[in-house]
Design a protein around this motif. Sequence first.
Motif, PDB file in Angstrom:
ATOM      1  N   THR A 114      12.766  -1.012  13.028  1.00 10.54           N
ATOM      2  CA  THR A 114      11.573  -0.227  12.735  1.00 10.54           C
ATOM      3  C   THR A 114      10.511  -1.079  12.032  1.00 10.54           C
ATOM      4  O   THR A 114      10.830  -1.915  11.188  1.00 10.54           O
ATOM      5  N   HIS A 115       9.279  -0.869  12.399  1.00 12.30           N
ATOM      6  CA  HIS A 115       8.175  -1.567  11.739  1.00 12.30           C
ATOM      7  C   HIS A 115       6.914  -0.739  11.895  1.00 12.30           C
ATOM      8  O   HIS A 115       6.832   0.174  12.732  1.00 12.30           O
ATOM      9  N   LEU A 116       5.928  -1.054  11.089  1.00  7.97           N
ATOM     10  CA  LEU A 116       4.653  -0.326  11.119  1.00  7.97           C
ATOM     11  C   LEU A 116       3.656  -1.041  12.018  1.00  7.97           C
ATOM     12  O   LEU A 116       3.652  -2.268  12.113  1.00  7.97           O
ATOM     13  N   SER A 117       2.803  -0.248  12.672  1.00  9.30           N
ATOM     14  CA  SER A 117       1.704  -0.830  13.432  1.00  9.30           C
ATOM     15  C   SER A 117       0.630  -1.325  12.464  1.00  9.30           C
ATOM     16  O   SER A 117       0.655  -1.005  11.265  1.00  9.30           O
ATOM     17  N   GLU A 118      -0.321  -2.070  12.965  1.00  9.76           N
ATOM     18  CA  GLU A 118      -1.403  -2.576  12.107  1.00  9.76           C
ATOM     19  C   GLU A 118      -2.197  -1.438  11.460  1.00  9.76           C
ATOM     20  O   GLU A 118      -2.473  -1.485  10.254  1.00  9.76           O
ATOM     21  N   PRO A 119      -2.584  -0.396  12.217  1.00  9.54           N
ATOM     22  CA  PRO A 119      -3.314   0.712  11.562  1.00  9.54           C
ATOM     23  C   PRO A 119      -2.462   1.416  10.504  1.00  9.54           C
ATOM     24  O   PRO A 119      -3.001   1.834   9.459  1.00  9.54           O
ATOM     25  N   GLU A 120      -1.173   1.559  10.739  1.00  7.81           N
ATOM     26  CA  GLU A 120      -0.300   2.216   9.768  1.00  7.81           C
ATOM     27  C   GLU A 120      -0.193   1.387   8.486  1.00  7.81           C
ATOM     28  O   GLU A 120      -0.278   1.922   7.378  1.00  7.81           O
ATOM     29  N   GLN A 121      -0.019   0.075   8.647  1.00 10.54           N
ATOM     30  CA  GLN A 121       0.062  -0.784   7.466  1.00 10.54           C
ATOM     31  C   GLN A 121      -1.266  -0.791   6.713  1.00 10.54           C
ATOM     32  O   GLN A 121      -1.295  -0.775   5.475  1.00 10.54           O
ATOM     33  N   ALA A 122      -2.364  -0.791   7.460  1.00  9.67           N
ATOM     34  CA  ALA A 122      -3.687  -0.765   6.820  1.00  9.67           C
ATOM     35  C   ALA A 122      -3.887   0.526   6.041  1.00  9.67           C
ATOM     36  O   ALA A 122      -4.517   0.525   4.968  1.00  9.67           O
ATOM     37  N   PHE A 123      -3.371   1.629   6.551  1.00  7.95           N
ATOM     38  CA  PHE A 123      -3.488   2.907   5.840  1.00  7.95           C
ATOM     39  C   PHE A 123      -2.689   2.867   4.538  1.00  7.95           C
ATOM     40  O   PHE A 123      -3.167   3.354   3.499  1.00  7.95           O
ATOM     41  N   LEU A 124      -1.487   2.279   4.574  1.00 11.93           N
ATOM     42  CA  LEU A 124      -0.692   2.159   3.347  1.00 11.93           C
ATOM     43  C   LEU A 124      -1.377   1.250   2.332  1.00 11.93           C
ATOM     44  O   LEU A 124      -1.388   1.542   1.134  1.00 11.93           O
ATOM     45  N   ASP A 125      -1.930   0.153   2.826  1.00 15.09           N
ATOM     46  CA  ASP A 125      -2.568  -0.807   1.916  1.00 15.09           C
ATOM     47  C   ASP A 125      -3.926  -0.331   1.426  1.00 15.09           C
ATOM     48  O   ASP A 125      -4.407  -0.785   0.382  1.00 15.09           O
ATOM     49  N   GLY A 126      -4.564   0.595   2.186  1.00 19.89           N
ATOM     50  CA  GLY A 126      -5.888   1.070   1.825  1.00 19.89           C
ATOM     51  C   GLY A 126      -5.864   2.461   1.216  1.00 19.89           C
ATOM     52  O   GLY A 126      -5.689   2.618  -0.004  1.00 19.89           O
ATOM     53  N   PRO A 127      -6.025   3.504   2.023  1.00 20.41           N
ATOM     54  CA  PRO A 127      -6.113   4.865   1.467  1.00 20.41           C
ATOM     55  C   PRO A 127      -4.939   5.285   0.594  1.00 20.41           C
ATOM     56  O   PRO A 127      -5.137   5.949  -0.423  1.00 20.41           O
ATOM     57  N   VAL A 128      -3.709   4.895   0.975  1.00 23.26           N
ATOM     58  CA  VAL A 128      -2.562   5.303   0.155  1.00 23.26           C
ATOM     59  C   VAL A 128      -2.600   4.593  -1.195  1.00 23.26           C
ATOM     60  O   VAL A 128      -2.327   5.205  -2.241  1.00 23.26           O
ATOM     61  N   GLU A 129      -2.929   3.323  -1.185  1.00 23.80           N
ATOM     62  CA  GLU A 129      -3.046   2.577  -2.444  1.00 23.80           C
ATOM     63  C   GLU A 129      -4.143   3.173  -3.329  1.00 23.80           C
ATOM     64  O   GLU A 129      -3.950   3.352  -4.542  1.00 23.80           O
ATOM     65  N   ILE A 130      -5.264   3.499  -2.731  1.00 22.99           N
ATOM     66  CA  ILE A 130      -6.365   4.104  -3.501  1.00 22.99           C
ATOM     67  C   ILE A 130      -5.930   5.451  -4.077  1.00 22.99           C
ATOM     68  O   ILE A 130      -6.189   5.758  -5.248  1.00 22.99           O
ATOM     69  N   LEU A 131      -5.265   6.257  -3.243  1.00 27.20           N
ATOM     70  CA  LEU A 131      -4.789   7.550  -3.727  1.00 27.20           C
ATOM     71  C   LEU A 131      -3.850   7.369  -4.918  1.00 27.20           C
ATOM     72  O   LEU A 131      -3.970   8.096  -5.926  1.00 27.20           O
ATOM     73  N   CYS A 132      -2.924   6.422  -4.810  1.00 25.83           N
ATOM     74  CA  CYS A 132      -1.973   6.202  -5.910  1.00 25.83           C
ATOM     75  C   CYS A 132      -2.694   5.853  -7.203  1.00 25.83           C
ATOM     76  O   CYS A 132      -2.295   6.296  -8.290  1.00 25.83           O
ATOM     77  N   ARG A 133      -3.764   5.080  -7.113  1.00 25.02           N
ATOM     78  CA  ARG A 133      -4.508   4.711  -8.314  1.00 25.02           C
ATOM     79  C   ARG A 133      -5.333   5.872  -8.858  1.00 25.02           C
ATOM     80  O   ARG A 133      -5.684   5.888 -10.032  1.00 25.02           O
ATOM     81  N   MET A 134      -5.623   6.857  -8.006  1.00 22.48           N
ATOM     82  CA  MET A 134      -6.358   8.047  -8.451  1.00 22.48           C
ATOM     83  C   MET A 134      -5.453   9.020  -9.202  1.00 22.48           C
ATOM     84  O   MET A 134      -5.954   9.847  -9.982  1.00 22.48           O
ATOM     85  N   LEU A 135      -4.160   8.952  -8.957  1.00 24.59           N
ATOM     86  CA  LEU A 135      -3.241   9.976  -9.457  1.00 24.59           C
ATOM     87  C   LEU A 135      -2.863   9.719 -10.910  1.00 24.59           C
ATOM     88  O   LEU A 135      -2.396   8.636 -11.263  1.00 24.59           O
ATOM     89  N   ASP A 136      -3.063  10.717 -11.736  1.00 28.36           N
ATOM     90  CA  ASP A 136      -2.602  10.708 -13.128  1.00 28.36           C
ATOM     91  C   ASP A 136      -1.554  11.810 -13.234  1.00 28.36           C
ATOM     92  O   ASP A 136      -1.880  12.986 -13.426  1.00 28.36           O
ATOM     93  N   ASP A 137      -0.299  11.433 -13.075  1.00 29.47           N
ATOM     94  CA  ASP A 137       0.753  12.437 -12.952  1.00 29.47           C
ATOM     95  C   ASP A 137       0.875  13.296 -14.209  1.00 29.47           C
ATOM     96  O   ASP A 137       1.186  14.493 -14.121  1.00 29.47           O
TER      97      ASP A 137
END
Length: 825
Positions: free
Chosen positions: A124-147
């Motif tokens: 199993t591996h991620l496509s380029e768009p999937e990896q870009a989403f993890l490195d971009g929007p998901v990373e940004i979301l994680c930094r927005m979250l104050d649990d």
Amino acid sequence: MIMGTIAFIATLAAIWYLAYQGAGATLWVSLLLGSLITVTLGTDIRWFISTPLWILATTLVLLLGVPRLRRKYITARLLKQFRKVMPPMSDTEREALEAGSVWWDAELFSGRPDWDKLLSQPHTHLSEPEQAFLDGPVEILCRMLDDWKITHEDQDLPPEVWDYLRQERFFGLIIPEEYGGLGFSAQAHSDVVIKISSRSIVAAVTVMVPNSLGPGKLLLHYGTPAQQKHYLPRLARGREIPCFALTGPEAGSDAGALPDTGVVCYGQWQGQQVLGVRLNWEKRYITLGPVATLIGLAFKLHDPDHLLGDEEERGITLALIPRNTPGVTIGARHIPLDIPFQNGPNRGKNVFIPMDQLIGGEKYIGKGWRMLVEALAEGRGISLPALAVGAGKICSRHTGAYAAVRQQFNMPIGRFEGIEEALARIAGMTYQMDAARCLTLGALDIGEKPSVISAIIKYHLTEGYRQIINDAMDIQAGSGICLGPSNLIGRTYQALPIAVTVEGANILTRSMIIFGQGAMRCHPWILKEFNAARNPDKAHALADFDHALFGHVGFLLGNVARSLFLGLTRGRFSHTPVRGPSARYYQQLNWMSAAFALAADTAMMTLGGSLKRKERLSARLGDVLSEMYLVSAALKRFNDDDSPVADLPLLRWSCERSFYRMQESLRLLMSNLPFRPLGWILRAVLFPSGLPWTEPDDRLSHQAAQTLLHPSATRNRLTAGIFTSTDDRFREGVIEEAFEQAEKVAAIEKTLRNARRAGAIAGGDRQSQARDALDKGLISEQDLQALEQMRMLRRRVIAVDSFEHYGKQYLLHEDNHNPHEAVQS
């Protein structure tokens, strides 16, 4: 005499070989005739002995080798008896059995798994768009979250996070791009959930529910083109927030007792008189229910006026209901264990919807339970395992680092054997759980719908989560139980019962579903026998049952022969697809596969329908099947990673633990069979050379624990996918910095310990001892600075948050809290 003995031994060897290889009837008949000819012509056997043998052999050949005679005199009688003892099966049970697909679980049930099939599955591996989403929007979301703010103050995600989730199409991970979604793979879906969950369980649940068991998935698989065109773009963009309403006050897992009803009738919809359904329901525990704008609903459909046809009871059906439909009531929120994701009840009274609001339209009326089971298989295989593996990775990385940084008696607590034992469990179980997650995701991404496997990993990965988080709490002790922004495992601990309970409570999954469903679906002959016995066409039923029955007999004989041989040799000489340190585990798994198949057949044939009520016996058989799957996954991962030597302690620990658990499950099964002598016989066949396995030994546990206590590629591979940072504004960054520094000063601290024990340095505390060591030339000024930096970092890592109480508000106390680590109240 000698020739007779040789012939007898040769015959036994041939019988064993044919059984071991699963030979067909033609070879068995040839063996029988060949043996008789050899004995008759090659020995001095008397005619009054050989003649009865030939008569008996001829009779057997005619009865067993001629299908018409066999069916008339043997199969027909056995079919009649089988129908008497066959357990009853409800419509919902039948639909659950027919839903989904079998895959590697069937290979494990076969007694002789095809390893090439497993190892040839693409890594199993991620496509380029999937990896870009993890490195971009998901990373940004994680930094927005104050649990802390989400859980303690707001009891919800902040508006800007909801907006960001909609903007970046987090609710459309699984929806194809043609409908405005992201069209991601199961692997990407899981990886997104893991990373978000490492920052906030609330955010992770909010994202995962619309992408698992919800209207979106059901519409993708079963929706009409018009439904897909209308709803999928709205769901992908977050214009509609979905929930699915299944569980109610009086019915949870028992779908047959579903009290919610719909009656086919005419009514008003958007100003027109149309044919539709009038609904009444009451549901609770519905995730996203309080904020949902589109409700998926399961109910029993009735047609008393026969507006759809002659049939009145139409079965479980699914519908889409807009929140603003008259008669819909959204209840007040539930708060699940202080993890305040949106969850709550809803109900409907005399709610009318047109027929085109039924998911799939009239074509799928009455097929709702099967639709749900198939969709649930994917949800169980993706979302909850992702939460569980995310917890394992969090504990592996952060608790492992804590054990390397925290000191007692002037040494890191990770060096204590009691702590090592817990760290080994955390590391080894996380390795195996992640391997099982990835193997299952690979199956989903090639189009499989493995319902039994999804139940296995839902149960065993969430139970692994339970063990891992408890071990992490034991290690972190006070720092684990004091909630606050600095605590990275406290909310994960609180969320555990949610993962264990939802989408099928674990007790039910283990005791009734894994083997109860797996035995029927994965066994090569059982389901065929049941289907033949239920066939109303007598001629076809007899022919099908005859084929299945004698196929089953050959399968049983083969597993007797294989189990005995593999038990005597402990799996040696059996096929292994690889060389090297993992090869023996393939051989041992060959043995357990044959042993499991024989044990399962023995239990089913002797207990029949009563095995359904013997839930503990069924659960133990399910445990063996599950552990075989987990070992297979770990072996596949090790092979896919090019067999790194550094990862071998994790592979060995996880495999040896699983083999011990298989052994103990079989031992308890054999000890608790109602007919005790059968258990003794079964034990002699399955374990003729004794019980070989113990839990992982101390040396192996030490090696596994070390993978978490030092920076390494193995540690990075094990914990890949969670949110990490080198920025000390985040708690994760502080822990990583301290962990790296602990590795740098380890040799210096050892020098100080040795000098203190030898009486070479003095001082009441470590700072004084370090200065004395500097004065005596034992360490350098640079070493002293490194030690001081380590002291400050260690203080930050072991510190917990404290609060001042003002009325109902708890404010972080600044003296004991680093203001850079979280937003203060």
